[in-house]
Design a protein around this motif. Sequence first.
Motif, PDB file in Angstrom:
ATOM      1  N   TRP A  14       0.843  -1.207   0.000  1.00  0.00           N
ATOM      2  CA  TRP A  14       0.000   0.000   0.000  1.00  0.00           C
ATOM      3  C   TRP A  14       0.867   1.242   0.000  1.00  0.00           C
ATOM      4  N   VAL A  15       1.960   1.208   0.796  1.00  0.00           N
ATOM      5  CA  VAL A  15       2.875   2.350   0.870  1.00  0.00           C
ATOM      6  C   VAL A  15       3.495   2.586  -0.513  1.00  0.00           C
ATOM      7  N   THR A  16       3.890   1.493  -1.172  1.00  0.00           N
ATOM      8  CA  THR A  16       4.463   1.595  -2.519  1.00  0.00           C
ATOM      9  C   THR A  16       3.443   2.184  -3.494  1.00  0.00           C
ATOM     10  N   MET A  17       2.222   1.699  -3.421  1.00  0.00           N
ATOM     11  CA  MET A  17       1.151   2.210  -4.292  1.00  0.00           C
ATOM     12  C   MET A  17       0.964   3.709  -4.055  1.00  0.00           C
ATOM     13  N   SER A  18       1.012   4.100  -2.788  1.00  0.00           N
ATOM     14  CA  SER A  18       0.843   5.504  -2.421  1.00  0.00           C
ATOM     15  C   SER A  18       1.982   6.353  -2.968  1.00  0.00           C
ATOM     16  N   THR A  19       3.205   5.864  -2.848  1.00  0.00           N
ATOM     17  CA  THR A  19       4.354   6.640  -3.344  1.00  0.00           C
ATOM     18  C   THR A  19       4.344   6.731  -4.870  1.00  0.00           C
ATOM     19  N   HIS A  20       3.647   5.789  -5.514  1.00  0.00           N
ATOM     20  CA  HIS A  20       3.523   5.848  -6.971  1.00  0.00           C
ATOM     21  C   HIS A  20       2.305   6.659  -7.398  1.00  0.00           C
ATOM     22  N   GLY A  32      -9.813  -3.833  -1.239  1.00  0.00           N
ATOM     23  CA  GLY A  32     -10.984  -4.291  -0.492  1.00  0.00           C
ATOM     24  C   GLY A  32     -10.883  -4.031   1.004  1.00  0.00           C
ATOM     25  N   CYS A  33      -9.905  -3.255   1.421  1.00  0.00           N
ATOM     26  CA  CYS A  33      -9.772  -2.873   2.823  1.00  0.00           C
ATOM     27  C   CYS A  33     -10.387  -1.494   3.006  1.00  0.00           C
ATOM     28  N   SER A  34     -10.808  -1.202   4.228  1.00  0.00           N
ATOM     29  CA  SER A  34     -11.467   0.081   4.463  1.00  0.00           C
ATOM     30  C   SER A  34     -10.500   1.241   4.255  1.00  0.00           C
ATOM     31  N   HIS A  35     -11.086   2.368   3.841  1.00  0.00           N
ATOM     32  CA  HIS A  35     -10.325   3.590   3.616  1.00  0.00           C
ATOM     33  C   HIS A  35      -9.608   3.976   4.911  1.00  0.00           C
ATOM     34  N   ARG A  36     -10.281   3.807   6.046  1.00  0.00           N
ATOM     35  CA  ARG A  36      -9.710   4.158   7.353  1.00  0.00           C
ATOM     36  C   ARG A  36      -8.474   3.315   7.655  1.00  0.00           C
ATOM     37  N   THR A  37      -8.545   2.022   7.343  1.00  0.00           N
ATOM     38  CA  THR A  37      -7.417   1.122   7.590  1.00  0.00           C
ATOM     39  C   THR A  37      -6.221   1.506   6.729  1.00  0.00           C
ATOM     40  N   VAL A  38      -6.486   1.779   5.446  1.00  0.00           N
ATOM     41  CA  VAL A  38      -5.407   2.178   4.535  1.00  0.00           C
ATOM     42  C   VAL A  38      -4.762   3.470   5.034  1.00  0.00           C
ATOM     43  N   ASN A  39      -5.578   4.458   5.410  1.00  0.00           N
ATOM     44  CA  ASN A  39      -5.039   5.726   5.920  1.00  0.00           C
ATOM     45  C   ASN A  39      -4.199   5.518   7.170  1.00  0.00           C
ATOM     46  N   ARG A  40      -4.677   4.645   8.061  1.00  0.00           N
ATOM     47  CA  ARG A  40      -3.957   4.388   9.317  1.00  0.00           C
ATOM     48  C   ARG A  40      -2.574   3.796   9.029  1.00  0.00           C
ATOM     49  N   LEU A  42      -0.816   4.023   6.173  1.00  0.00           N
ATOM     50  CA  LEU A  42       0.024   5.006   5.476  1.00  0.00           C
ATOM     51  C   LEU A  42       0.560   6.037   6.462  1.00  0.00           C
ATOM     52  N   ARG A  43      -0.283   6.443   7.419  1.00  0.00           N
ATOM     53  CA  ARG A  43       0.163   7.419   8.418  1.00  0.00           C
ATOM     54  C   ARG A  43       1.226   6.811   9.332  1.00  0.00           C
ATOM     55  N   LEU A  44       1.015   5.566   9.736  1.00  0.00           N
ATOM     56  CA  LEU A  44       1.992   4.871  10.580  1.00  0.00           C
ATOM     57  C   LEU A  44       3.341   4.801   9.854  1.00  0.00           C
ATOM     58  N   SER A  45       3.290   4.505   8.560  1.00  0.00           N
ATOM     59  CA  SER A  45       4.509   4.422   7.761  1.00  0.00           C
ATOM     60  C   SER A  45       5.218   5.775   7.694  1.00  0.00           C
ATOM     61  N   GLN A  46       4.431   6.846   7.520  1.00  0.00           N
ATOM     62  CA  GLN A  46       5.009   8.202   7.470  1.00  0.00           C
ATOM     63  C   GLN A  46       5.682   8.564   8.795  1.00  0.00           C
ATOM     64  N   LEU A  47       5.009   8.262   9.892  1.00  0.00           N
ATOM     65  CA  LEU A  47       5.495   8.673  11.206  1.00  0.00           C
ATOM     66  C   LEU A  47       6.664   7.835  11.700  1.00  0.00           C
TER      67      LEU A  47
END
Length: 109
Positions: A14-20, A32-40, A42-47
Amino acid sequence: GNRRHIPDAAKQQWVTMSTHGMTSKAISQVTGCSHRTVNRVLRLSQLTGSVVRKPLESGRPRLLTAQDVTYLISHIERTPDIFLSELRSALREVRGIEVSLATIERTLH
């Protein structure tokens, strides 16, 4: 809720997809995962630089952050024959951190 385990490799993807350039909404639709889960994730990865939630660490807090370590590694990749003392100077000048040579050595080992 429907708590199910999501493998770390999938979260990393997901992080790779986001960076692309994919939005978190698009990633959630594709996976198929919730938007909230994906955001959580990605944020964890950023922090933290990691997609894995670690329990609160006991013991002495680390002097070097994940970003500091990334900086050191990229510096070594550019200059493979660099000395620890030169890395320490670079950390001081660029990241504003004062650490011992032993700390740098231990971190990179």
